[in-house]
Design a protein around this motif. Structure first.
Motif, PDB file in Angstrom:
ATOM      1  N   CYS A 153      28.686 -25.000 -59.253  1.00 54.54           N
ATOM      2  CA  CYS A 153      28.367 -23.931 -60.196  1.00 54.54           C
ATOM      3  C   CYS A 153      29.081 -22.678 -59.699  1.00 54.54           C
ATOM      4  O   CYS A 153      28.707 -22.129 -58.666  1.00 54.54           O
ATOM      5  CB  CYS A 153      26.856 -23.693 -60.263  1.00 54.54           C
ATOM      6  SG  CYS A 153      26.444 -22.243 -61.260  1.00 54.54           S
ATOM      7  N   CYS A 197      26.981 -19.387 -59.497  1.00 62.77           N
ATOM      8  CA  CYS A 197      26.147 -19.228 -58.302  1.00 62.77           C
ATOM      9  C   CYS A 197      26.961 -19.427 -57.029  1.00 62.77           C
ATOM     10  O   CYS A 197      26.434 -19.239 -55.935  1.00 62.77           O
ATOM     11  CB  CYS A 197      24.991 -20.231 -58.309  1.00 62.77           C
ATOM     12  SG  CYS A 197      23.942 -20.104 -59.749  1.00 62.77           S
ATOM     13  N   HIS A 211      20.712 -23.912 -64.116  1.00 64.97           N
ATOM     14  CA  HIS A 211      22.105 -23.455 -64.190  1.00 64.97           C
ATOM     15  C   HIS A 211      22.623 -23.512 -65.622  1.00 64.97           C
ATOM     16  O   HIS A 211      23.827 -23.576 -65.843  1.00 64.97           O
ATOM     17  CB  HIS A 211      22.980 -24.306 -63.256  1.00 64.97           C
ATOM     18  CG  HIS A 211      22.557 -24.199 -61.821  1.00 64.97           C
ATOM     19  ND1 HIS A 211      23.018 -23.213 -60.976  1.00 64.97           N
ATOM     20  CD2 HIS A 211      21.670 -24.935 -61.097  1.00 64.97           C
ATOM     21  CE1 HIS A 211      22.463 -23.363 -59.789  1.00 64.97           C
ATOM     22  NE2 HIS A 211      21.628 -24.400 -59.839  1.00 64.97           N
ATOM     23  N   HIS A 220      25.652 -21.583 -67.051  1.00 60.11           N
ATOM     24  CA  HIS A 220      26.539 -21.240 -65.928  1.00 60.11           C
ATOM     25  C   HIS A 220      27.857 -21.986 -66.043  1.00 60.11           C
ATOM     26  O   HIS A 220      27.959 -22.995 -66.733  1.00 60.11           O
ATOM     27  CB  HIS A 220      25.864 -21.597 -64.591  1.00 60.11           C
ATOM     28  CG  HIS A 220      24.748 -20.663 -64.240  1.00 60.11           C
ATOM     29  ND1 HIS A 220      24.046 -20.748 -63.061  1.00 60.11           N
ATOM     30  CD2 HIS A 220      24.209 -19.620 -64.929  1.00 60.11           C
ATOM     31  CE1 HIS A 220      23.124 -19.808 -63.033  1.00 60.11           C
ATOM     32  NE2 HIS A 220      23.198 -19.111 -64.162  1.00 60.11           N
TER      33      HIS A 220
END
Ligand SMILES: [Zn+2]
Ligand SMILES: [Zn+2]
Ligand SMILES: [Zn+2]
Ligand SMILES: [Zn+2]
Ligand SMILES: [Zn+2]
Ligand SMILES: [Zn+2]
Length: 356
Positions: free
Chosen positions: A180, A183, A197, A200
């Motif tokens: 991801c 992040c 997520h 994302h």
């Protein structure tokens, strides 16, 4: 000289090459053993102040490099994310260069990565048991795994690091397969499905690797340029050292020249001043010696006249005496009165001598 890379591979806590490095939340890495010691150190201080404190490790670890705190709540030190990239680079470096000039076999090094599961200080494991799936150092082995009874039939092996250590999701224990980039972390399928997520920017590891390798390469390019800039500056600094020497020596030569001229001037001046003094001395001596001659002559003349007068007083021929005595008296008186005041013709001191 130690290679520049070695500095990147050295733990600041133990000043040795990283061994099983783990990452704190600030992304600084330290050996697992070093972090364990840090946590224990905190715990000891804790126990001194709080009675009957049951915790075995501290709640937070303060990063020795940046001072940021990493929370350990509901976690143990061993759950901290391992820095496999760093570990692999250290392993590769030690394989190629050895430690302190001594080449180290990979298995020897990997042996150091397996730690005793029983020691407080976590010594390097000497043996691992296939059946128990635990590692023992040479001191713990005879105590906790004696070669008797059932345990005696277990298979003991030299410790080896698992062939392929895969990074697992700390939450779900699954192998991570997705990156991801929002992040900046790797996640497992379960994380992905959990919806944390959602929205994302996610991609598979291969794709993410390619993209971030490009990022790293362009960053390296920038740093390379900066390094060669610094290199050029160092060259200019070294060149400046040469210039400083040349200029300094030139100035030294100039000072020499100027001082030589000054010395010559001073010597000239000394000669001329001494000349003045000697001439004045000569002049004064001449004057005094002349006076000595003059006054000695006068004294001698006077003494002659005194002796002559004494002889005249002894004269028996009265007529002859009286015939000349008056002119003799006049001469004696005139000679006495004729003497000028006895003063020095000049001073014996040089006080008023002008030396310019
Ligand atoms: Zn360390
Ligand atoms: Zn830090
Ligand atoms: Zn042990
Ligand atoms: Zn066993
Ligand atoms: Zn997960
Ligand atoms: Zn995310």
């Amino acid at each position: 000289m130690a290679s520049a890379l070695a500095g990147e591979l050295t733990c600041v806590v133990c000043s040795d090459f990283y061994s099983s490095p783990v990452m704190l939340t600030c992304h600084h890495s330290f050996c697992l053993m070093c972090v364990r010691k840090l946590a224990k150190g905190l715990e000891r201080r804790h126990k001194n102040t709080v009675e009957n404190h049951d915790e075995t490790t501290a709640d937070v670890i303060t990063c020795p490099q940046c001072g940021q705190e990493t929370s350990l709540k509901e976690k143990v030190v061993d759950d901290l994310p391992r820095n496999f990239l760093l570990q692999n680079i250290v392993k590769g470096y030690l394989k190629d260069n050895g430690k302190e000039g001594r080449k180290m076999s990979v298995s020897e090094f990997e042996g150091k990565l397996v730690l005793c599961d029983f020691c407080v200080g976590s010594s390097a494991a000497a043996m691992t048991c296939v059946e128990c799936r635990l590692a023992y150092c040479s001191r713990c082995l005879p105590v906790v795994h004696p070669p008797r009874g059932n345990l005696g039939r277990h298979t003991l092996r030299k410790p080896e690091v698992e062939e392929e250590e895969r990074i697992r999701c700390p939450q779900h224990g699954e192998t991570v397969t997705i990156y991801c980039s929002s992040c900046q972390t790797t996640i497992c399928m379960q994380c992905d499905r959990s919806g944390r997520h959602r929205g994302h920017d996610r991609s598979d590891l291969t794709h993410a690797c390619q993209a971030t390798k490009g990022d790293l390469e362009s960053s390296i390019h920038g740093l390379n340029e900066r390094n060669s800039e610094i290199g050029n500056f160092v060259k200019r600094l070294s060149k400046a050292c040469g210039t400083v020497q040349v200029n300094g020596l030139r100035l030294v030569e100039e000072v020499h020249q100027q001082c030589t001229e000054l010395h010559q001037l001073i010597e000239q001046r000394e000669r001329s001043m001494l000349g003045t003094v000697y001439r004045e001395m000569e002049k004064k001596l001449c004057v005094f010696e002349d006076q000595i001659t003059v006054y000695k002559g006068q004294q001698r003349k006077g003494e002659g006249l005194v002796q002559f007068s004494r002889e005249a007083l002894k004269e028996q021929d009265k007529a002859a005496f009286l015939q000349t005595v008056h002119s003799l008296i006049t001469r004696v008186r005139e000679t006495t009165e004729d003497r000028p005041a006895l003063t020095f013709p000049t001073r014996p001191s040089f006080e008023n001598l002008n030396l310019d």
